[in-house]
Design an enzyme around this catalytic site. Structure first.
Site, PDB file in Angstrom:
ATOM      1  N   ARG A 164      82.832 142.976  45.679  1.00  0.00           N
ATOM      2  CA  ARG A 164      82.355 141.860  44.836  1.00  0.00           C
ATOM      3  C   ARG A 164      83.282 141.644  43.628  1.00  0.00           C
ATOM      4  NH1 ARG A 164      79.606 141.872  48.730  1.00  0.00           N
ATOM      5  NH2 ARG A 164      77.403 141.293  48.897  1.00  0.00           N
ATOM      6  N   SER A 246      71.922 139.006  44.957  1.00  0.00           N
ATOM      7  CA  SER A 246      71.810 140.362  44.401  1.00  0.00           C
ATOM      8  C   SER A 246      72.174 140.316  42.930  1.00  0.00           C
ATOM      9  CB  SER A 246      72.782 141.308  45.099  1.00  0.00           C
ATOM     10  OG  SER A 246      72.481 141.409  46.458  1.00  0.00           O
ATOM     11  N   GLU A 346      75.898 141.823  38.990  1.00  0.00           N
ATOM     12  CA  GLU A 346      76.832 141.236  39.945  1.00  0.00           C
ATOM     13  C   GLU A 346      77.208 139.796  39.573  1.00  0.00           C
ATOM     14  OE1 GLU A 346      77.960 139.294  43.420  1.00  0.00           O
ATOM     15  OE2 GLU A 346      75.963 139.963  43.965  1.00  0.00           O
TER      16      GLU A 346
HETATM   17  N1  EPU Z   1      66.042 148.523  49.916  1.00  0.00           N
HETATM   18  C1  EPU Z   1      64.865 149.034  49.428  1.00  0.00           C
HETATM   19  N2  EPU Z   1      64.114 148.260  48.588  1.00  0.00           N
HETATM   20  C2  EPU Z   1      64.488 147.001  48.268  1.00  0.00           C
HETATM   21  C3  EPU Z   1      65.693 146.481  48.755  1.00  0.00           C
HETATM   22  C4  EPU Z   1      66.472 147.267  49.602  1.00  0.00           C
HETATM   23  O1  EPU Z   1      64.501 150.155  49.724  1.00  0.00           O
HETATM   24  O2  EPU Z   1      63.733 146.358  47.531  1.00  0.00           O
HETATM   25  C5  EPU Z   1      66.832 149.331  50.862  1.00  0.00           C
HETATM   26  C6  EPU Z   1      66.616 148.762  52.271  1.00  0.00           C
HETATM   27  O3  EPU Z   1      65.578 149.386  52.896  1.00  0.00           O
HETATM   28  C7  EPU Z   1      67.928 149.039  52.952  1.00  0.00           C
HETATM   29  C8  EPU Z   1      68.922 149.122  51.838  1.00  0.00           C
HETATM   30  O4  EPU Z   1      68.204 149.181  50.621  1.00  0.00           O
HETATM   31  O5  EPU Z   1      67.872 150.300  53.594  1.00  0.00           O
HETATM   32  C9  EPU Z   1      69.894 147.957  51.840  1.00  0.00           C
HETATM   33  O6  EPU Z   1      69.189 146.729  51.716  1.00  0.00           O
HETATM   34  P1  EPU Z   1      69.783 145.349  52.294  1.00  0.00           P
HETATM   35  O7  EPU Z   1      70.180 145.521  53.707  1.00  0.00           O
HETATM   36  O8  EPU Z   1      68.817 144.276  51.976  1.00  0.00           O
HETATM   37  O9  EPU Z   1      71.140 145.169  51.507  1.00  0.00           O
HETATM   38  P2  EPU Z   1      71.548 145.392  49.978  1.00  0.00           P
HETATM   39  O10 EPU Z   1      72.439 146.579  49.908  1.00  0.00           O
HETATM   40  O11 EPU Z   1      70.345 145.390  49.127  1.00  0.00           O
HETATM   41  C10 EPU Z   1      73.751 144.007  50.170  1.00  0.00           C
HETATM   42  C11 EPU Z   1      74.425 142.883  49.433  1.00  0.00           C
HETATM   43  C12 EPU Z   1      73.801 141.538  49.831  1.00  0.00           C
HETATM   44  C13 EPU Z   1      73.958 141.368  51.337  1.00  0.00           C
HETATM   45  C14 EPU Z   1      73.277 142.540  52.052  1.00  0.00           C
HETATM   46  C15 EPU Z   1      73.492 142.497  53.526  1.00  0.00           C
HETATM   47  C16 EPU Z   1      75.220 143.769  47.342  1.00  0.00           C
HETATM   48  C17 EPU Z   1      75.033 143.832  45.863  1.00  0.00           C
HETATM   49  N3  EPU Z   1      74.319 143.079  48.021  1.00  0.00           N
HETATM   50  O12 EPU Z   1      72.411 144.065  49.708  1.00  0.00           O
HETATM   51  O13 EPU Z   1      74.548 140.523  49.178  1.00  0.00           O
HETATM   52  O14 EPU Z   1      73.390 140.147  51.777  1.00  0.00           O
HETATM   53  O15 EPU Z   1      73.838 143.792  51.568  1.00  0.00           O
HETATM   54  O16 EPU Z   1      74.811 142.839  53.845  1.00  0.00           O
HETATM   55  O17 EPU Z   1      76.192 144.336  47.854  1.00  0.00           O
HETATM   56  C18 EPU Z   1      74.670 139.191  47.206  1.00  0.00           C
HETATM   57  O18 EPU Z   1      75.735 139.761  46.968  1.00  0.00           O
HETATM   58  O19 EPU Z   1      74.211 138.320  46.442  1.00  0.00           O
HETATM   59  C19 EPU Z   1      73.916 139.581  48.394  1.00  0.00           C
HETATM   60  C20 EPU Z   1      72.727 139.055  48.679  1.00  0.00           C
END
Ligand code: EPU
Length: 350
Positions: A164, A246, A346
């Site tokens: 990012r 995010s 972010e």
């Molecule tokens: N999780 C929780 N609680 C929550 C949210 C997430 O326990 O409230 C856990 C989920 O269970 C999962 C893990 O965290 O095991 C990852 O969650 P998720 O797959 O939703 O992805 P993320 O790491 O929260 C990142 C990116 C997103 C992108 C997704 C999918 C960043 C900061 N965010 O989110 O990007 O869509 O992966 O690849 O890297 C953005 O940058 O604006 C964005 C939405």
């Protein structure tokens, strides 16, 4: 060149924050930027580049001259042995561009479907989702220098992509420093789409779709449909509930720190990185601190994804940037207190 004054920015940011721009110029081409630079008063003003407004938090009115990027166009540029090179104007909507590439029979961007914002903003924060980052498909971009008006082209190495992150997020303190924030405006981006395409299905949510449907070799269109469905199930639609995706980056910690946290919290969601460190799911950390679904004034933590902060006040009583930042700081403080980790925002805070 049309100069607009006292412009409401609420329609131009996905959070729906009601800030105003003292002056705004629409940029459809390099010539528009050169007009600004030739204008005695405008040339001297500091400048703020606004794309789709999906990754920005306005904490007040914007005094800098807002350059709203609206450069249009998309085309297939060339075919090389291994890639098809496609180009889009910085003002094109990202998701529409992804859809267009698939309509042309060109797979490669499907994992990045439905990310809000514009093509010009995509390299700025090196957008990523479901196992793919923009830099994996990036070829080069054309930009214009906001001081000299000279156009130039950057390859991936020169963009300094990180998680990012890119050269466009850093401000150079003195000439020669790494950083082009507010100094260069992206005009067009070119992507190298692989001719020998294979679906990228490593991400857990996509593996679940493969298991559920029994489709082990999906087409690019199928992956696109899955990604759209996954995003729609977790992430709020900014047209219904304002947000900037995010709100924090997923933090990286040392193996020792990761082990230490797992010792106390065995459920911690963590991913090993190639350099031996571990990336932690910030959404999990925030949820563990009890923030999921919480609301402070009109600012809230989304009830299905704790990493997303939302505007509960809609258009009529929109959250202010100050309220969002107060909530963000409270979340940072509790995550630091419990886990010793400093979460980094972010979006761009203006
Ligand atoms: N999780 C929780 N609680 C929550 C949210 C997430 O326990 O409230 C856990 C989920 O269970 C999962 C893990 O965290 O095991 C990852 O969650 P998720 O797959 O939703 O992805 P993320 O790491 O929260 C990142 C990116 C997103 C992108 C997704 C999918 C960043 C900061 N965010 O989110 O990007 O869509 O992966 O690849 O890297 C953005 O940058 O604006 C964005 C939405």
């Amino acid at each position: 060149m049309i100069i607009l004054r006292n412009v409401p920015l609420q329609p131009f940011n996905s959070f729906g924050i009601a800030a105003r721009a003292a002056m705004l110029v629409r940029v459809r081409s390099a010539a528009d930027v050169r007009d600004v630079l030739a204008h005695r008063k405008l040339a001297a003003r500091s400048k703020f580049i606004l794309g789709g407004g999906s990754n920005v938090v306005f904490t007040g009115n914007v005094r800098a001259l807002v350059l709203k990027v609206e450069v249009p166009g998309r085309r297939i540029v060339a075919e090389t042995g291994r890639h098809v090179i496609v180009e889009a104007g910085a003002g094109e909507n990202w998701h529409d561009f992804v859809t267009w590439t698939l309509d042309q029979g060109l797979p490669g961007l499907e994992n990045l479907a439905l990310i809000p914002g514009t093509v010009g903003a995509s390299p700025v924060q090196n957008i990523g989702a479901y196992g793919l980052e923009l830099q994996d498909r990036f070829h080069e971009l054309d930009a214009i220098d906001l001081v000299s008006g000279a156009e130039f082209t950057l390859n991936a190495g020169q963009c300094g992509f990180g998680y990012r992150d890119s050269v466009f997020k850093h401000r150079a303190a003195q000439p020669g420093d790494f950083g082009l924030a507010d100094r260069a405006l992206v005009l067009r981006v070119r992507f190298a789409l692989p001719r020998d395409w294979r679906p990228l299905l490593d991400y857990r949510d996509l593996q679940a779709r493969v298991a559920e449907t029994g489709i082990s070799r999906p087409s690019a269109r199928q992956v696109y449909d899955w990604v759209v469905a996954i995003r729609n199930s977790k992430l709020p639609d900014p047209r219904e509930l304002g947000n900037a995706g995010s709100f924090f980056k997923n933090p990286t910690v040392s193996p020792e720190q990761c082990r230490d946290i797992i010792g106390r919290d065995p459920e911690l969601v963590h991913y090993p990185m190639p350099d031996g460190s571990f990336k932690l799911a910030a959404g999990w950390l925030i949820e563990a601190c009890g923030w999921k679904g919480k609301r402070v004034g009109n600012a809230g933590v989304h009830d299905r994804q704790a990493l997303v902060l939302v505007n509960h006040g809609g258009k009529a009583q929109p959250v202010s940037g100050g309220e969002v930042m107060t909530l963000a700081r409270a979340i940072q403080a509790s995550v630091y207190e419990r886990f010793g980790i400093r979460l980094e925002p972010e979006p761009v805070i203006v």
